[in-house]
Design a protein around this motif. Structure first.
Motif, PDB file in Angstrom:
ATOM      1  N   THR A 136       3.353   6.556 -13.822  1.00 35.95           N
ATOM      2  CA  THR A 136       2.000   6.191 -14.279  1.00 35.95           C
ATOM      3  C   THR A 136       1.959   5.771 -15.626  1.00 35.95           C
TER       4      THR A 136
ATOM      5  N   ASP B  77      -2.045   2.517 -12.684  1.00 37.39           N
ATOM      6  CA  ASP B  77      -3.218   2.919 -12.210  1.00 37.39           C
ATOM      7  C   ASP B  77      -3.905   1.905 -11.421  1.00 37.39           C
TER       8      ASP B  77
ATOM      9  N   THR C 292       0.593   3.766  -3.066  1.00 34.65           N
ATOM     10  CA  THR C 292      -0.666   4.658  -3.178  1.00 34.65           C
ATOM     11  C   THR C 292      -0.750   5.692  -1.954  1.00 34.65           C
TER      12      THR C 292
ATOM     13  N   LEU D 239      -9.950   7.045  -1.938  1.00 33.06           N
ATOM     14  CA  LEU D 239      -9.964   6.760  -3.527  1.00 33.06           C
ATOM     15  C   LEU D 239     -11.209   6.410  -4.035  1.00 33.06           C
TER      16      LEU D 239
ATOM     17  N   LEU E 115      -2.387   0.808  -8.134  1.00 30.02           N
ATOM     18  CA  LEU E 115      -2.701   2.078  -7.203  1.00 30.02           C
ATOM     19  C   LEU E 115      -3.693   1.922  -6.589  1.00 30.02           C
ATOM     20  N   LEU E 116      -5.070   1.559  -7.551  1.00 31.80           N
ATOM     21  CA  LEU E 116      -6.323   1.661  -7.004  1.00 31.80           C
ATOM     22  C   LEU E 116      -6.623   0.291  -6.188  1.00 31.80           C
TER      23      LEU E 116
ATOM     24  N   VAL F  13       0.907  -1.123   0.165  1.00 29.74           N
ATOM     25  CA  VAL F  13      -0.082  -0.058  -0.091  1.00 29.74           C
ATOM     26  C   VAL F  13       0.922   1.370   0.144  1.00 29.74           C
TER      27      VAL F  13
END
Lengths: 100, 195
Positions: free
Chosen positions: B118, B124, B88, B180, B127-128, B85
């Motif tokens: 990115t 992406d 992020t 998020l 990261l999500l 994590v």
């Protein structure tokens, strides 16, 4: 040490404890006395752990840093059964070898 | 030979180490003794690994709770979740500082870095997804489930234990996941072009 050659460390420990409670070093000396076999510390405590887990022996309150073990009722019954089986096998084996 | 006792499983050491150490004081050291101890350690690890799942958390009156292998490594899993994590967390904190709080010069500094990092398509989604996956990793050693059948019904008991590091990582994952989710909600519901 193989368990199938009649020198199963668990059996030897049970036989030793049948003579009364003993701590680890006393068991080693006792087993060496009646078999001439010197159990290693790993082998001895492997057997003790297995026997204790099975309820065949139990630990007594520690005497200083040493903890004695004794045979339980279940252990005594199991040992009697095991020795009777061995005794029968030994008797048959000796008789056959004398005939041969 | 005493140092070889460190090779044994923790539970075995807690129970027998002092006794064996005492025994070793009376037994002369020898290569055979060392081999015997090493062989014993291997055997004890094998026994520990083959032991069936047993109750570690025993709720009063409930069924025994199954201990799964993940429960033995809560700290390792918390650190793994934290590493997962981490990117992020850095990304969100840097974005908040640069664009929401408006730290002078930060936006100009991070924009080329963000653009470079990115670039690949998988970044992406990674990261999500990271907070959600990290949540599952950090929570896995904390949860136990017990099943018992009795009186014609199946009883299910869920146990939860708290480990400080895991709980901190869980809180972080929830906070990041919430940020998020909130961001995506605003982005797609209120800023999406109409029609």
């Amino acid at each position: 040490m193989s368990e199938s050659d009649g020198r199963d460390p668990g059996l030897l420990v049970l036989i030793s404890l049948a003579g009364g409670p003993k701590h680890g070093h006393a068991i080693l000396l006792d087993v060496a006395g009646f078999t001439g076999l010197r159990l290693g510390p790993g082998t001895l405590y492997g057997a003790l752990a297995r026997l204790e887990e099975s309820g065949l022996i139990e630990a007594l309150p520690a005497d200083g840093r040493r903890r004695p073990y004794r045979l339980t009722e279940v252990g005594a019954t199991a040992l009697r059964g095991r020795l009777s089986g061995l005794e029968a096998a030994v008797r048959v084996g000796l008789r056959r070898i004398e005939v041969a | 030979m005493r140092r070889h006792l460190r090779l044994y499983p923790p539970a075995w050491r807690a129970r027998y180490e002092a006794e064996v150490a005492d025994l070793l004081d009376d037994v002369p050291a020898s290569p055979r003794g060392v081999l015997d101890l090493v062989h014993g350690a291997i055997r004890e690890w094998a026994r520990a690994a083959s032991r069936p799942a047993v109750a570690r958390f025993q709720p009063v009156g409930g069924p025994p709770m199954l201990e799964h292998p993940l429960q033995r490594h809560p700290t390792t899993l918390a650190i793994l979740a934290l590493l997962l994590v981490g990117p992020t967390f850095v990304f969100i904190v840097a974005s908040l500082l640069a664009y929401e709080i408006g730290v002078p010069g930060l936006a100009a500094t991070i924009e080329p870095i963000v653009a470079a990092v990115t670039g690949p398509r998988w970044v992406d989604p990674f990261l999500l997804a990271a907070p959600f996956v990290a949540f599952l990793i950090a929570v896995s050693p904390l949860v136990s489930i017990g099943f018992a059948r009795g009186d014609g019904e199946l009883r299910v008991t869920i146990g939860f234990r708290a480990r400080a590091l895991n709980v901190v990582v869980l809180a972080l994952c929830i906070a990041l996941g919430g940020l998020l989710a909130g961001y995506l909600l605003v982005e797609f519901m209120f800023e999406a072009p109409l029609g």
